[in-house]
Write a protein that holds these residues in place. Structure first.
Motif, short mmCIF file in Angstrom:
data_model
loop_
_atom_site.label_atom_id
_atom_site.label_comp_id
_atom_site.label_asym_id
_atom_site.label_seq_id
_atom_site.Cartn_x
_atom_site.Cartn_y
_atom_site.Cartn_z
N PHE A 117 0.83 -1.21 0.00
CA PHE A 117 0.00 0.00 0.00
C PHE A 117 0.86 1.26 0.00
CE2 PHE A 117 -2.06 3.37 2.52
CZ PHE A 117 -3.12 3.66 1.68
N PHE A 118 1.88 1.30 0.86
CA PHE A 118 2.70 2.50 0.94
C PHE A 118 3.70 2.60 -0.22
CE2 PHE A 118 1.04 2.71 5.23
CZ PHE A 118 0.85 4.08 5.37
N GLU A 119 3.98 1.50 -0.88
CA GLU A 119 4.72 1.60 -2.14
C GLU A 119 3.90 2.37 -3.16
OE1 GLU A 119 5.72 -2.28 -3.41
OE2 GLU A 119 7.47 -2.49 -2.08
N TYR A 120 2.62 2.12 -3.16
CA TYR A 120 1.73 2.85 -4.08
C TYR A 120 1.64 4.32 -3.67
CZ TYR A 120 -2.61 4.47 -6.21
OH TYR A 120 -3.55 5.21 -6.89
N VAL A 121 1.56 4.58 -2.35
CA VAL A 121 1.44 5.97 -1.88
C VAL A 121 2.70 6.75 -2.20
CG1 VAL A 121 1.23 7.42 0.17
CG2 VAL A 121 -0.20 5.39 -0.06
N TYR A 122 3.86 6.19 -1.85
CA TYR A 122 5.12 6.89 -2.14
C TYR A 122 5.41 6.94 -3.64
CZ TYR A 122 6.47 7.07 2.79
OH TYR A 122 6.52 7.36 4.13
N GLY A 123 4.84 6.00 -4.38
CA GLY A 123 5.03 6.02 -5.83
C GLY A 123 4.42 7.24 -6.49
N VAL A 125 4.82 10.23 -5.38
CA VAL A 125 5.72 11.38 -5.20
C VAL A 125 7.19 11.01 -5.37
CG1 VAL A 125 4.16 12.62 -3.68
CG2 VAL A 125 5.73 10.96 -2.70
N GLU A 126 7.51 9.73 -5.55
CA GLU A 126 8.88 9.30 -5.71
C GLU A 126 8.99 8.32 -6.88
OE1 GLU A 126 11.45 10.35 -4.17
OE2 GLU A 126 10.70 11.34 -2.36
N VAL A 127 10.22 8.05 -7.30
CA VAL A 127 10.44 7.00 -8.28
C VAL A 127 10.15 5.66 -7.62
CG1 VAL A 127 12.12 8.34 -9.57
CG2 VAL A 127 12.89 6.91 -7.70
N TRP A 128 9.94 4.62 -8.44
CA TRP A 128 9.46 3.35 -7.90
C TRP A 128 10.47 2.71 -6.95
CZ3 TRP A 128 5.32 0.95 -6.84
CH2 TRP A 128 5.31 -0.43 -6.61
N GLU A 129 11.77 2.74 -7.32
CA GLU A 129 12.77 2.13 -6.45
C GLU A 129 12.83 2.84 -5.10
OE1 GLU A 129 13.23 3.12 -9.47
OE2 GLU A 129 13.65 1.31 -10.65
N LEU A 171 10.31 10.46 5.35
CA LEU A 171 9.11 9.64 5.25
C LEU A 171 7.84 10.46 5.14
CD1 LEU A 171 10.01 6.96 7.96
CD2 LEU A 171 10.30 6.79 5.49
N SER A 172 7.98 11.77 5.03
CA SER A 172 6.80 12.62 4.96
C SER A 172 5.99 12.32 3.71
CB SER A 172 7.23 14.09 4.97
OG SER A 172 6.11 14.93 4.81
N LEU A 173 4.68 12.38 3.86
CA LEU A 173 3.77 12.12 2.74
C LEU A 173 3.35 13.40 2.03
CD1 LEU A 173 1.49 9.49 4.50
CD2 LEU A 173 3.40 9.05 2.96
N LEU A 174 3.70 14.55 2.60
CA LEU A 174 3.29 15.83 2.02
C LEU A 174 4.35 16.30 1.03
CD1 LEU A 174 2.02 17.54 5.28
CD2 LEU A 174 0.69 16.30 3.58
#
Length: 500
Positions: A117-123, A125-129, A171-174
């Motif tokens: 789930f958080f791979e999808y969330v961080y994806g 705003v970030e690159v996949w790796e 680790l911020s989501l904003l």
């Protein structure tokens, strides 16, 4: 006040038989502008009048002026606290709903589902790796609080995301999603030139340290050579400084490519580095064209005070402290870290200062337009010339060399343009001889009440806004320090309510 008819007081400006002029004089005293000139002629009549002025001034400065500002500060603090708690509640509720959607019937969330789930969330705003790494790091942070080290978490552990994402900026989501071209460009340069090794390799870090030491020594040599007028040595130092600037530019560019723009500027030292590079570049290329020669000489003389060089030098000392070479500077490095914290707090204050600055700028513009309409002296507008209050705004040299009494030409600004009106209002806003401007335009246009209404209201409003800016910055510093304790106290009360 009775018995003041024989004073040398300026009856046009300070007439104690007129209630408006008396109130205006007291207001001018409260701004500490020309208060000795107002008080001394009255004291020449009787020393007992000091019992009228001094208590008023003390009461105004210690009581009447601070109380309204203190009330506003308190309201601002409560408002900011309420916003903080409301935001905290909304985010906790969002996490609760998120957990309900992800958990199974046993109301637990397994590791695999959490990471996916958080791979999808961080994806987003970030690159996949990078998103995979951040999701795994987030799970590790949460699982550290799990004594049994199981592969699942409950809702209480899941709610710890709130603290973890706030305390760890990585680790911020904003965040904002970077452009795809920028991501591809960064990946290409990292794979082609291995810039990440330049950032992480100790040899490269030590090389940068040597460059910074050379730059620091070069500043001292340049300072001495300039005052000893050793032209060749000054020229050599300027070339060496250009080389150091190129190294700093390359270092900043490599860090931006490896870390990304947002992570690069999250570091306070990187912010100082970037600003130093920018200012140095602007000075080296445009300083001689936009700055007077004597100012350039002064700038060269204070180049020794480039704090950025010292801060950056102490930053790299942490990599060699384990060799017991520079133990003496360890305490200095702690001080620098505190300075970094102070700088970060100042950056937090900037948005609020800008908001109030916009309000102040709008007030400046509105009052400037009004002032140009009612106080312009452009022909054919008629006004009383040879005002004695205009001469008080001129220098002594200008007054002594005037054959006639037309002092309007020596005024540095007037209401004949928006720019001039801005300059006059700036002087009024900081209460620097502003009462003379008020009396000058009152005499010129024969309207004491209009001048009083215009300048007094603007002076009061500008002082009020400037006080709010300083007070809000003070409150922000207090709130930042108390933020952790406030949140803990709130969450403790919330847990008690939940248990009930």
């Amino acid at each position: 006040m009775h018995g003041l008819d024989n004073t040398n007081e300026d009856q046009y400006a300070y007439d104690y038989k007129n209630i408006f002029k008396t109130a205006n004089a007291l207001y001018i005293i409260s701004t500490l502008d020309l208060w000795p000139q107002i008080m001394l002629p009255v004291l020449n009549v009787s020393k007992f009048y000091v019992l009228y002025y001094i208590p008023y001034l003390v009461l105004f400065l210690l009581l009447f002026s601070p109380i309204p500002i203190a009330v506003l500060y308190n309201d601002f603090t409560q408002h900011r606290l309420n916003l903080l708690l409301i935001d905290r509640i909304i985010r906790r509720e969002a996490l609760i709903y998120c957990f309900k959607c992800l958990c199974n019937k046993k109301k637990i969330l397994k590791k695999k589902k959490f990471i996916s789930f958080f791979e999808y969330v961080y994806g987003k705003v970030e690159v996949w790796e990078q998103s995979q790494h951040l999701a795994q790091q987030l799970w590790n942070e949460i699982s550290q609080q799990n004594i049994q080290q199981t592969n699942f978490i409950d809702i209480s552990q899941f709610l710890n995301l709130l603290d973890i994402t706030e305390q760890n900026t990585q680790l911020s989501l904003l965040k904002m999603k970077p452009y795809k071209f920028w991501i591809i460009f960064r990946q290409y340069l990292n794979n082609k030139f291995k810039l990440q090794y330049f950032i992480l390799e100790k040899k490269c870090i030590q090389l940068i340290l040597v460059v910074e030491i050379i730059a620091f020594v070069n500043i001292i040599i340049n300072f001495v050579a300039y005052h000893q007028k050793v032209i060749q040595l000054v020229y050599f130092c300027s070339i060496l400084e250009s080389f150091v600037l190129l190294v700093n530019v390359f270092e900043a560019f490599a860090k931006i490519i490896v870390l990304g723009v947002q992570k690069y500027f999250n570091n306070n030292i990187n912010q100082i580095d970037f600003l130093s590079i920018l200012f140095q570049f602007l000075y080296d290329n445009y300083g001689n064209n936009v700055v007077e020669h004597r100012i350039i000489k002064m700038f060269n003389a204070i180049r020794l005070l480039k704090i950025k060089k010292i801060i950056k030098l102490l930053k790299y000392l942490k990599y060699i402290r384990d060799r017991n070479i520079m133990q003496y500077f360890s305490n200095l490095y702690i001080i620098i870290q505190r300075v970094q914290k102070l700088i970060s707090q100042i950056f937090i204050c900037i948005p609020i200062v800008l908001r109030f600055s916009i309000i102040l700028f709008v007030a400046f513009y509105i009052y400037s337009v009004i002032g140009v309409e009612i106080f312009t002296t452009i022909h054919p507008r008629k006004y009383n010339q040879n005002s004695k209050y205009t001469s008080q705004m001129c220098s002594i040299y200008q007054i002594q060399n005037k054959e006639n009494q037309d002092f309007d030409s020596c005024s540095y600004a007037n209401f004949n343009s928006i720019q001039g009106a801005f300059l006059i209002l700036l002087q009024v806003s900081i209460s620097a001889g502003w009462s003379q401007i008020q009396f000058d335009y009152a005499y010129k246009f024969d309207s004491f009440f209009l001048s009083l209404l215009y300048f007094n209201t603007f002076n009061f409003f500008s002082i009020f806004i400037l006080s709010l800016i300083s007070g809000n910055m003070w409150e922000i510093f207090k709130l930042i320090g108390k933020k952790g304790s406030i949140i803990q106290e709130y969450e403790g009360d919330d847990e008690i309510k939940d248990s009930k």
